[in-house]
Write an enzyme that holds these catalytic residues in place. Structure first.
Site, PDB file in Angstrom:
ATOM      1  N   PHE A  58       0.823  -1.205   0.000  1.00 39.76           N
ATOM      2  CA  PHE A  58       0.000   0.000   0.000  1.00 39.76           C
ATOM      3  C   PHE A  58       0.864   1.264   0.000  1.00 39.76           C
ATOM      4  O   PHE A  58       0.470   2.283  -0.560  1.00 39.76           O
ATOM      5  CB  PHE A  58      -0.929  -0.011   1.220  1.00 39.76           C
ATOM      6  CG  PHE A  58      -2.028   1.003   1.156  1.00 39.76           C
ATOM      7  CD1 PHE A  58      -3.182   0.752   0.434  1.00 39.76           C
ATOM      8  CD2 PHE A  58      -1.915   2.204   1.820  1.00 39.76           C
ATOM      9  CE1 PHE A  58      -4.207   1.682   0.369  1.00 39.76           C
ATOM     10  CE2 PHE A  58      -2.932   3.147   1.765  1.00 39.76           C
ATOM     11  CZ  PHE A  58      -4.075   2.885   1.037  1.00 39.76           C
ATOM     12  N   ILE A  83      -1.045 -11.377  -0.887  1.00 42.18           N
ATOM     13  CA  ILE A  83      -1.601 -12.731  -0.980  1.00 42.18           C
ATOM     14  C   ILE A  83      -3.003 -12.723  -0.377  1.00 42.18           C
ATOM     15  O   ILE A  83      -3.196 -12.266   0.751  1.00 42.18           O
ATOM     16  CB  ILE A  83      -0.686 -13.741  -0.259  1.00 42.18           C
ATOM     17  CG1 ILE A  83       0.722 -13.699  -0.883  1.00 42.18           C
ATOM     18  CG2 ILE A  83      -1.282 -15.141  -0.328  1.00 42.18           C
ATOM     19  CD1 ILE A  83       1.770 -14.484  -0.122  1.00 42.18           C
ATOM     20  N   THR A  87     -10.352 -12.189   4.174  1.00 41.37           N
ATOM     21  CA  THR A  87     -11.098 -10.939   4.270  1.00 41.37           C
ATOM     22  C   THR A  87     -10.906 -10.138   2.980  1.00 41.37           C
ATOM     23  O   THR A  87     -10.013 -10.440   2.181  1.00 41.37           O
ATOM     24  CB  THR A  87     -10.600 -10.088   5.461  1.00 41.37           C
ATOM     25  OG1 THR A  87      -9.278  -9.631   5.180  1.00 41.37           O
ATOM     26  CG2 THR A  87     -10.601 -10.903   6.757  1.00 41.37           C
ATOM     27  N   HIS A  89      -9.503  -7.417   2.611  1.00 46.11           N
ATOM     28  CA  HIS A  89      -8.305  -6.575   2.708  1.00 46.11           C
ATOM     29  C   HIS A  89      -7.442  -6.679   1.457  1.00 46.11           C
ATOM     30  O   HIS A  89      -6.922  -5.682   0.957  1.00 46.11           O
ATOM     31  CB  HIS A  89      -7.520  -6.988   3.963  1.00 46.11           C
ATOM     32  CG  HIS A  89      -6.334  -6.129   4.240  1.00 46.11           C
ATOM     33  ND1 HIS A  89      -5.050  -6.560   4.015  1.00 46.11           N
ATOM     34  CD2 HIS A  89      -6.241  -4.873   4.724  1.00 46.11           C
ATOM     35  CE1 HIS A  89      -4.203  -5.593   4.352  1.00 46.11           C
ATOM     36  NE2 HIS A  89      -4.900  -4.561   4.780  1.00 46.11           N
TER      37      HIS A  89
END
Length: 170
Positions: A58, A83, A87, A89
């Site tokens: 990020f 990976i 969730t 995310h």
């Protein structure tokens, strides 16, 4: 049939200024990608390559933006590994990282190469970072990202430069 002029980049990095931004998260994947990148740059004639480590994928676009906008680099290679887990995310991190890297390249006019793996599982990440799943086949995405960066720098050097944007006066 009409004639045309063909442009193609070469894989000679001699004299190029290339930087690497690497995400530390999943560094058991990112380090082999980096090894592939540095090895491919060496083979292309470039050894003095700064590596900038960031916490994760990020954060890659921000550092890539700083480097590409500095005027000190012909290209920036971005390496990382996201990976998929249980969730959403993954979707946010992978998507924002990819969009950010693309935006930096378009905003600066500097090739900023997406060498960030986005995989469903660890085995896929290992296979794409030159791990045992390669079975001797060249499959390190760090190497591929290097070829892309070097070729794009050379190609852009052959093309006419883009005139500065003029403000619209409506």
């Amino acid at each position: 049939m009409g004639e045309y002029r063909e442009y193609a980049g070469a894989l000679d990095a001699t004299g190029m200024r290339i930087a690497v931004v690497a995400g530390r998260f999943n560094d058991h994947i990112t380090k082999p990608l980096l090894d592939g990148t540095l090895g491919a740059l060496h083979d292309a004639g470039l050894d003095d390559v700064p590596v900038h480590w960031v916490p994760g994928a990020f954060e890659i676009p921000l550092v890539a933006q700083r480097l590409a906008g500095s005027g000190g680099y012909d290209a920036v290679i971005c390496l990382g590994a996201v990976i998929r887990g249980d969730t959403p995310h993954f979707d946010y991190v992978a998507g924002e990282c990819a969009a950010g890297i693309a935006r930096v390249s378009l905003d600066t006019g500097v090739p900023v190469v997406f060498g960030v793996l986005t995989t469903d599982d660890l085995d896929q990440a290992l296979a794409r970072s030159g791990g045992p799943a390669c079975n001797g086949i060249a499959c390190n995405k760090g190497e591929e990202s290097t070829a892309t960066a070097v070729e794009m720098v050379d190609l852009l050097r052959q093309l006419p430069s883009t005139p500065a944007r003029r403000e619209r006066s409506d």
